[in-house]
Write an enzyme that holds these catalytic residues in place. Sequence first.
Site, PDB file in Angstrom:
ATOM      1  N   THR A 107       0.853  -1.239  -0.073  1.00  0.00           N
ATOM      2  CA  THR A 107       0.023  -0.091  -0.070  1.00  0.00           C
ATOM      3  C   THR A 107       0.848   1.416  -0.133  1.00  0.00           C
ATOM      4  OG1 THR A 107      -0.112   0.165   2.267  1.00  0.00           O
ATOM      5  CG2 THR A 107      -1.902  -1.348   1.098  1.00  0.00           C
ATOM      6  N   CYS A 155      -2.378  -0.079  14.974  1.00  0.00           N
ATOM      7  CA  CYS A 155      -3.238   0.181  13.853  1.00  0.00           C
ATOM      8  C   CYS A 155      -4.540  -0.485  13.687  1.00  0.00           C
ATOM      9  CB  CYS A 155      -2.850   0.446  12.341  1.00  0.00           C
ATOM     10  SG  CYS A 155      -3.583   0.960  11.184  1.00  0.00           S
ATOM     11  N   TRP A 192      27.000  18.166  43.146  1.00  0.00           N
ATOM     12  CA  TRP A 192      25.500  18.100  43.450  1.00  0.00           C
ATOM     13  C   TRP A 192      24.887  18.782  42.385  1.00  0.00           C
ATOM     14  CZ3 TRP A 192      20.852  19.880  44.304  1.00  0.00           C
ATOM     15  CH2 TRP A 192      19.952  19.353  44.995  1.00  0.00           C
ATOM     16  N   TYR A 196      22.268  17.781  39.491  1.00  0.00           N
ATOM     17  CA  TYR A 196      20.787  18.192  39.644  1.00  0.00           C
ATOM     18  C   TYR A 196      20.447  19.058  38.018  1.00  0.00           C
ATOM     19  CZ  TYR A 196      16.720  20.180  41.507  1.00  0.00           C
ATOM     20  OH  TYR A 196      15.209  20.371  41.565  1.00  0.00           O
ATOM     21  N   ASP A 241      23.422  13.196  48.260  1.00  0.00           N
ATOM     22  CA  ASP A 241      22.156  13.608  48.660  1.00  0.00           C
ATOM     23  C   ASP A 241      21.606  12.796  50.107  1.00  0.00           C
ATOM     24  OD1 ASP A 241      19.587  15.203  47.559  1.00  0.00           O
ATOM     25  OD2 ASP A 241      18.960  13.343  48.494  1.00  0.00           O
TER      26      ASP A 241
END
Length: 498
Positions: free
Chosen positions: A30, A38, A419, A423, A439
């Site tokens: 196709t 689908c 740290w 982050y 931490d």
Amino acid sequence: MNLSTDTCYQALLARDARYDGRFFTCVTSTGIYCRPICPAQTPKHEHCRFVASAAAAQEAGYRPCLRCRPESAPDSPAWAGTSTTVKRALRLIDEGALDDDGVEALADRLGLGSRQLRRLFQRHVGASPLAVAQTRRVLLAKQLLHETGLPLADVALASGFGSVRRFNEVFRKLFGRAPGTLRGHQGGAAQAPALTLCLPYRPPYDWQAMLAFLARRAIPGLERIDGECYHRLFRVGEAVGSVSVHHVSDAKALQASIRLPDLAVLPGVIARLRRLFDLQADPEAIRQGLGRDPALAVLVERRPGLRVPGGWDPFEVAVRAILGQQVSVDAATRLAGRLVERLGERVAGQEEAGLGRLFPAPERFTFDEIRALGMPGARATALVRLAATYREQPQLFDRRLHLDDTVVHLCTLPGIGEWTAHYIAMRGLQESDAFLPTDVALQRALAEQGRRPTPPELLTRAEAWRPWRAYAVMHLWQADMATTMARPREERGDAALA
């Protein structure tokens, strides 16, 4: 692609939603490509070709299916963990890097040659960078045609096409028809006050945890949580806009209502929203990666849809992180509120929504202004020097080739230690492997018989969590928060800084 053709075909037969976005099916009979879910009749195996990305399908000459709408698939994680360079390039393309400049400029920004970049894209994505950019434009335009009433000229502009003529040419070539015939929403009217789009994700998605994290850090005037909805003001380039986001669980998507005067920056806004809400996460891969540790396996089973909240941009995240050093989350948020109130540009017409300020531009950061907020001298100096460096180096927060390189680079900035650098990488750069071994909340959450692991011990244990250590951070923060809130008020500490 790491999936066999037999696995893909079985997923296609079962319409298995777990594979949605992991591959696309090109149907040779196709000339159409589809999602695994689908609803159309399943083609024969010999008529199927499976590729890792929509870009690979379109570059091979296939057109998007009008029934399953490939633009509605969650972002493909096929290349995750394989090439940091490709991930960086994809992020820049999402932000429009190839709308104005060529592949050579993109490669130069990434620190490699254009031929090498093309080879990496063929290996990891199955398509060239230009094909990825073209597919992004086509699928965004198709989504706008289906979900909004924007005039066709505005659809062309908002999806990154350089002209309406080019927009029409691409759609006629790809679909054999004019773009207007693909509309799922009546168009031609004046632009609506807000442009509403669905941003799909790979389920499950812990929306309550995301809202709770953002609500505790919401800066008054800049952003607000209203029930189940997140609101904020923003600036992208010269355009000032606002966005409201809520969860539509049945559609497995977040719905964003965007008010924006310049539709040309819409792709960049969508890219920022995807990062802010971590819509590219693959919960199954994260579960498998963290599940090797029995303690984490329990936490992931408890909250399988937990995401890593991002930030609107890395500079904002960096400023927030420095403000949060050695103070609680609530104190950092109050400081950020005073910063925005004093230095943020006022935006009229948003009072009804409880908004009215933009996050301050780097040019507004002066030592006297920052010190007036009650900031220690060293931290005020760090913020001012960070803003000055960012003004001089607009690409200051570009990802490096490796996380370690990114962290080393960020640690050269004043006031940023390891740290804070991790982050920023975790929330500002969406580095899935960023980690915070020093931490206190992480150490508390993993304490055994009253003994907390040391940072070296935590780093050693976390080796098994790669490349998902940032998600481990979120799970451990959640666990520590739950334990902390269960203690009497007078015994509570702060569960996580910044």
